[in-house]
Design an enzyme around this catalytic site. Structure first.
Site, PDB file in Angstrom:
ATOM      1  CB  SER A  88      -0.223 -17.110 -45.594  1.00  0.00           C
ATOM      2  OG  SER A  88       1.103 -16.247 -45.004  1.00  0.00           O
ATOM      3  CE  LYS A  91      -0.221 -12.769 -44.711  1.00  0.00           C
ATOM      4  NZ  LYS A  91       0.275 -13.919 -44.001  1.00  0.00           N
ATOM      5  CE1 TYR A 199       0.942 -12.264 -48.149  1.00  0.00           C
ATOM      6  CE2 TYR A 199       2.854 -13.860 -47.910  1.00  0.00           C
ATOM      7  CZ  TYR A 199       1.596 -13.771 -47.612  1.00  0.00           C
ATOM      8  OH  TYR A 199       0.725 -14.683 -47.186  1.00  0.00           O
TER       9      TYR A 199
END
Length: 419
Positions: A88, A91, A199
């Site tokens: 992640s 991101k 999330y």
């Protein structure tokens, strides 16, 4: 081939103030051996298999170190150029790309994303399941916007932290997101857009928006507009032979606290490049990326974002909503995780924002996030310090990994002379 088996819960882990500080050792300012000691202790104790850590100030690189093994069963030794799945931490890169499209007028933060992605023109909200286990769905009350996607307020979740999402995937035979199959994105919302922060797979959709309006897939787009200008030659979705030679193995924490290598790899030739978690990188490479945010959007002679865009990304974009604890629904993949319990956390575009000073030295208003395999970074615009620490083990929010992160962060601030 991916094998991610669920194991017994390792217990809830939270980044408490005490936990953030307990592994830090006393060092003098600019004491590199002190940072080495903090990291070597974590490896020599057998608590983590290996680690690469790097830090910088706005003046340049502050620290670089590598300890332990890429694979505890067979070596070789960890090196600074070891390649990690950063999950992640992808991101923030995808969000930056989306903001480049906003700067160019190709994307709008507040228009319905259905204008670009017909797949999201009529999103459905999952309200639960009936007595027969059939999902109860209804139309969303308002459209999804890019703002919602970039702030994790669109309604999408992850099955790792949302049992209903996992239950729906099983009912509808939807593959998990890590397969990088387009069908993995065809899940309903957990709530109406803008209602709360949760999330989820939002940034994967944002990545698809970048692809639609740029006319490029994410791999070549990132290479041309982010990685090449910054000199990030070791960051990609598609691993080169050289990267494969330096790849760090995944490890799994066992019930007795020991670690064992496990089989893991992101899919080759995926149906879609996972903008929410598909990149591989190195510590020095990702440090170049975070330094963009210490230099108002410019680094290594390249202007990546406008200063005003960087400022916007670092501001609270979720108003009165808060980032909250991630309660695990898959204990083999993640412990319960929350950064700084008791402290309100906000979300900008691409980053979590801590609203008070942290015991490690991190200033209020700093930017940070993490990757599932215990990779972490932070950016402190006030004290002009940023750091990246990379490990490869599951579950997320692993206690010893968090201790190593805390020890490194506090030691880096002392070495910087900013505290």
């Amino acid at each position: 081939m991916i094998k991610l088996t669920r194991r017994q819960a390792m217990g809830a882990v939270a980044l408490t103030a005490a936990g953030l500080a307990r592994r830090a050792t006393a060092q003098n300012a600019a004491d590199k051996p002190g940072i080495d000691q903090a990291l070597r202790q974590s490896v020599d104790s057998g608590k983590i298999p290996g680690v690469v850590a790097v830090a910088a100030t706005d003046k340049g690189t502050l620290y670089q170190g590598a300890f332990g093994k890429r694979n505890i069963a067979q070596g070789p030794d960890m090196t600074p150029d070891s390649v990690f799945w950063i999950a992640s931490m992808t991101k923030a890169v995808t969000t930056l790309a989306a903001m480049q499209m906003v700067e160019q007028g190709k994307l709008d933060l507040h228009k319905p994303v259905g204008d670009i992605l017909p797949e999201l023109q009529s999103p459905q909200v999952l309200e639960g399941f009936d007595a027969d286990g059939k999902p109860r769905l209804r139309p969303a009350r308002q459209p999804i916007t890019l703002h919602h996607l970039l702030t994790h307020t669109a309604g999408f979740t992850y099955d790792i932290w949302d049992a209903n999402d996992g239950r729906y995937e099983k009912y509808a035979a939807i593959p998990g997101i890590i397969t990088c199959k387009d069908a993995a994105l065809t899940v309903p919302l957990a709530f109406d857009p803008g209602e709360r922060w949760e999330y989820g797979i939002n940034i994967d959709w944002a990545g698809k928006m970048v692809e639609r309006v740029s006319g490029q897939r994410l791999e070549p787009y990132f290479r041309e507009h982010i990685f090449a200008p910054l000199g990030m030659n070791d960051t990609s979705f598609d691993r080169s032979p050289s990267q494969l030679e330096r790849l760090v193995s995944m490890h799994a924490r066992q019930a007795d606290g020991s670690l064992k290598p496990m089989e893991f790899a992101m899919p080759e030739q995926p149906e879609f490049y996972m903008g929410g978690g598909g990149l591989y990188s190195t510590g020095p490479d990702y440090l170049k990326f975070v330094q963009v945010f210490l230099h108002d959007g410019s680094f290594n002679g390249a202007r990546i974002l406008r200063p005003e865009t960087v400022a916007m990304m670092g501001q609270n974009q979720i108003g009165g909503l808060n980032v909250h604890v991630l309660k695990t629904a898959a204990p083999g993949l993640s412990n319960d995780a929350e950064f700084f319990p008791g402290m309100p956390k906000k979300w900008g575009y691409g980053f979590m924002i801590n609203t008070a000073d942290a015991p490690t030295g991190r200033s209020a208003g700093s930017l940070a996030w993490a990757g599932l395999a215990n990779t972490y970074f932070w950016i402190d615009p006030k004290r002009r310090v940023a750091g990246v620490i990379l490990m490869q083990l599951l579950p997320f929010a692993d206690g010893p990994a968090l201790d190593a992160f805390a020890a490194f962060e506090q030691a880096a601030y002392k070495a910087s002379g900013s505290v």
